[in-house]
Write a protein that holds these residues in place. Structure first.
Motif, PDB file in Angstrom:
ATOM      1  N   VAL A  86      -5.494 -46.621  73.345  1.00 26.93           N
ATOM      2  CA  VAL A  86      -5.137 -47.092  71.998  1.00 26.93           C
ATOM      3  C   VAL A  86      -4.371 -46.002  71.257  1.00 26.93           C
ATOM      4  O   VAL A  86      -3.357 -46.273  70.597  1.00 26.93           O
ATOM      5  N   PHE A  87      -4.833 -44.765  71.372  1.00 24.03           N
ATOM      6  CA  PHE A  87      -4.141 -43.655  70.709  1.00 24.03           C
ATOM      7  C   PHE A  87      -2.720 -43.488  71.258  1.00 24.03           C
ATOM      8  O   PHE A  87      -1.760 -43.336  70.475  1.00 24.03           O
ATOM      9  N   LEU A  90      -0.426 -46.189  69.939  1.00 26.45           N
ATOM     10  CA  LEU A  90      -0.034 -45.939  68.553  1.00 26.45           C
ATOM     11  C   LEU A  90       0.895 -44.724  68.453  1.00 26.45           C
ATOM     12  O   LEU A  90       1.835 -44.714  67.651  1.00 26.45           O
ATOM     13  N   ARG A  91       0.641 -43.715  69.280  1.00 24.26           N
ATOM     14  CA  ARG A  91       1.517 -42.541  69.272  1.00 24.26           C
ATOM     15  C   ARG A  91       2.932 -42.930  69.678  1.00 24.26           C
ATOM     16  O   ARG A  91       3.925 -42.400  69.146  1.00 24.26           O
ATOM     17  N   HIS A  92       3.051 -43.864  70.602  1.00 25.59           N
ATOM     18  CA  HIS A  92       4.366 -44.341  71.033  1.00 25.59           C
ATOM     19  C   HIS A  92       5.085 -45.033  69.883  1.00 25.59           C
ATOM     20  O   HIS A  92       6.298 -44.845  69.695  1.00 25.59           O
ATOM     21  N   PHE A  93       4.354 -45.810  69.092  1.00 26.90           N
ATOM     22  CA  PHE A  93       4.978 -46.551  68.003  1.00 26.90           C
ATOM     23  C   PHE A  93       5.347 -45.650  66.821  1.00 26.90           C
ATOM     24  O   PHE A  93       6.229 -45.973  66.040  1.00 26.90           O
ATOM     25  N   VAL A  94       4.668 -44.513  66.693  1.00 26.05           N
ATOM     26  CA  VAL A  94       4.992 -43.590  65.614  1.00 26.05           C
ATOM     27  C   VAL A  94       6.390 -43.007  65.811  1.00 26.05           C
ATOM     28  O   VAL A  94       7.149 -42.818  64.852  1.00 26.05           O
ATOM     29  N   GLY A  95       6.730 -42.721  67.054  1.00 28.87           N
ATOM     30  CA  GLY A  95       8.046 -42.153  67.339  1.00 28.87           C
ATOM     31  C   GLY A  95       8.054 -40.641  67.218  1.00 28.87           C
ATOM     32  O   GLY A  95       7.029 -39.974  67.433  1.00 28.87           O
ATOM     33  N   LEU A 105      -3.317 -40.199  65.220  1.00 33.12           N
ATOM     34  CA  LEU A 105      -4.748 -39.920  65.292  1.00 33.12           C
ATOM     35  C   LEU A 105      -5.489 -40.588  64.141  1.00 33.12           C
ATOM     36  O   LEU A 105      -6.532 -41.227  64.343  1.00 33.12           O
ATOM     37  N   ASP A 106      -4.965 -40.465  62.916  1.00 38.61           N
ATOM     38  CA  ASP A 106      -5.590 -41.110  61.764  1.00 38.61           C
ATOM     39  C   ASP A 106      -5.620 -42.626  61.923  1.00 38.61           C
ATOM     40  O   ASP A 106      -6.611 -43.285  61.577  1.00 38.61           O
ATOM     41  N   THR A 107      -4.537 -43.181  62.450  1.00 40.71           N
ATOM     42  CA  THR A 107      -4.463 -44.626  62.643  1.00 40.71           C
ATOM     43  C   THR A 107      -5.447 -45.088  63.706  1.00 40.71           C
ATOM     44  O   THR A 107      -6.090 -46.139  63.570  1.00 40.71           O
TER      45      THR A 107
END
Length: 332
Positions: A86-87, A90-95, A105-107
């Motif tokens: 999951v992390f 989300l890290r991929h989507f942050v860019g 990490l917060d997300t």
């Protein structure tokens, strides 16, 4: 800062695939290690009088302490991997943002429900499930088995039950790891796919129910590997599938409604302690209190339906709209 998305970042098919990956990772971890795998003798003695057959010395059953220890390590690693997926997603989507790691990490922390309340919202969601069990709790009261009653013993009902490898598995590690994987991780990816609240509540727990089907092999062998054992394994698996799915609906609602994994974990622990309600048995044991028992069972169901919505109404929830004023981040 919690990352939200104006449009779903993944497809429904991707969410289905990730859900299956989580289930495979969790259940599969039980069979990767030799120490965690079960083993049964080729020639077995048939069960007698509805009880499991005797265990041979060279067999490994699921309640053996060394098997439990190995499986606790396995599911802990599997749970960490699922949360890590999951992390990474989300890290991929942050860019390539400078604060991308911290934001991801917060997300992840927010989406997995690591949220602790410091008001009444911290208490009431944990009391919803006990309300449903008013009938079994009343039967326990009649038998004097509730804490500090005449037939309750700290040594027997606390030390022997909880301070053991089976107790650690049943009442601590299994509830925590299963809720993190089959509630937090599964619902996090379904939410990112744009799934509706209803779909998340009723679709997400199916993987949780299916993940318990592998117990059929254990049941089949412990009861002698006969045709009768196969029938028992199938019936028990179907019942467990239905019960875990219903329980999953409830815990999914708690998670989505509160945005916290902790009410789901406490509900899981409580239900594991209470077991499946046995109204027929309670009516048989306490025939003189038949009307009172039936009343308490009905009161539990009615009370549960009454408190479910108001006791889980929480502010600032990512997954649920139309909560308290100013609550509910409507983005994905």
């Amino acid at each position: 800062m919690t990352l939200v998305f104006p449009v779903p970042p993944i497809t429904t098919s991707s969410a289905h695939g990730l859900t299956l990956l989580f289930a495979f990772c969790y259940v599969g971890s039980l069979y990767i290690s030799k120490n965690a795998r079960l083993s049964f003798a080729e020639k077995q003695t048939a069960a007698y009088n509805g009880k499991p057959r005797p265990k041979y010395s060279d067999e490994r059953w699921r309640d053996d302490p060394d098997v439990i220890r190995a499986r606790l390590v396995a599911v802990s690693i599997a749970t960490s991997i699922c949360c890590g997926i999951v992390f990474l997603l989300l890290r991929h989507f942050v860019g390539d943002r400078p604060d991308g790691f911290e934001m991801a990490l917060d997300t992840t922390i927010a989406r997995l429900g690591f949220r602790i309340y410091f008001d009444s919202d911290m208490i009431f969601p944990h009391l919803v499930t006990p309300v449903l069990f008013l009938g079994p709790l009343y039967a326990g009261y009649l038998g004097g088995h509730l804490p500090l009653q005449r037939n309750w013993s700290f040594k027997t009902d606390v030390i022997s039950k909880f301070i053991s490898w089976q107790g650690v598995r049943n009442y601590l590690m299994a509830p925590i790891t299963e809720e993190l994987v089959f509630r937090a991780c599964v619902l996090a990816v379904y939410h990112m796919s744009g799934a509706s609240t209803r779909r998340m509540i009723f679709l997400g727990p199916l993987s949780f129910g299916l993940a318990h089907v592998h117990h059929a092999w254990d049941t089949f062998n412990r009861y002698g590997g006969t045709a009768a054992a196969a029938k028992r394994a199938i019936i028990m698996s179907l019942f467990q599938l239905a019960y875990t799915a219903l329980f999953g609906f409830h815990c999914s609602y708690l998670f989505l409604r509160t945005g916290s994994i902790f009410p789901s974990i406490s509900a899981h622990i409580f239900c594991n302690i209470m077991g499946v309600p046995e109204i027929a048995w309670h009516l048989k044991v306490y025939p003189q209190r038949r009307k009172a028992i039936l009343f308490m069972y009905v009161l539990g169901v009615v009370g549960f339906a009454y408190v479910l919505e108001p006791w889980t109404r929480t502010g600032g929830v990512l997954y649920w709209r139309d909560q308290k004023p100013g609550a509910g981040i409507g983005s994905y």
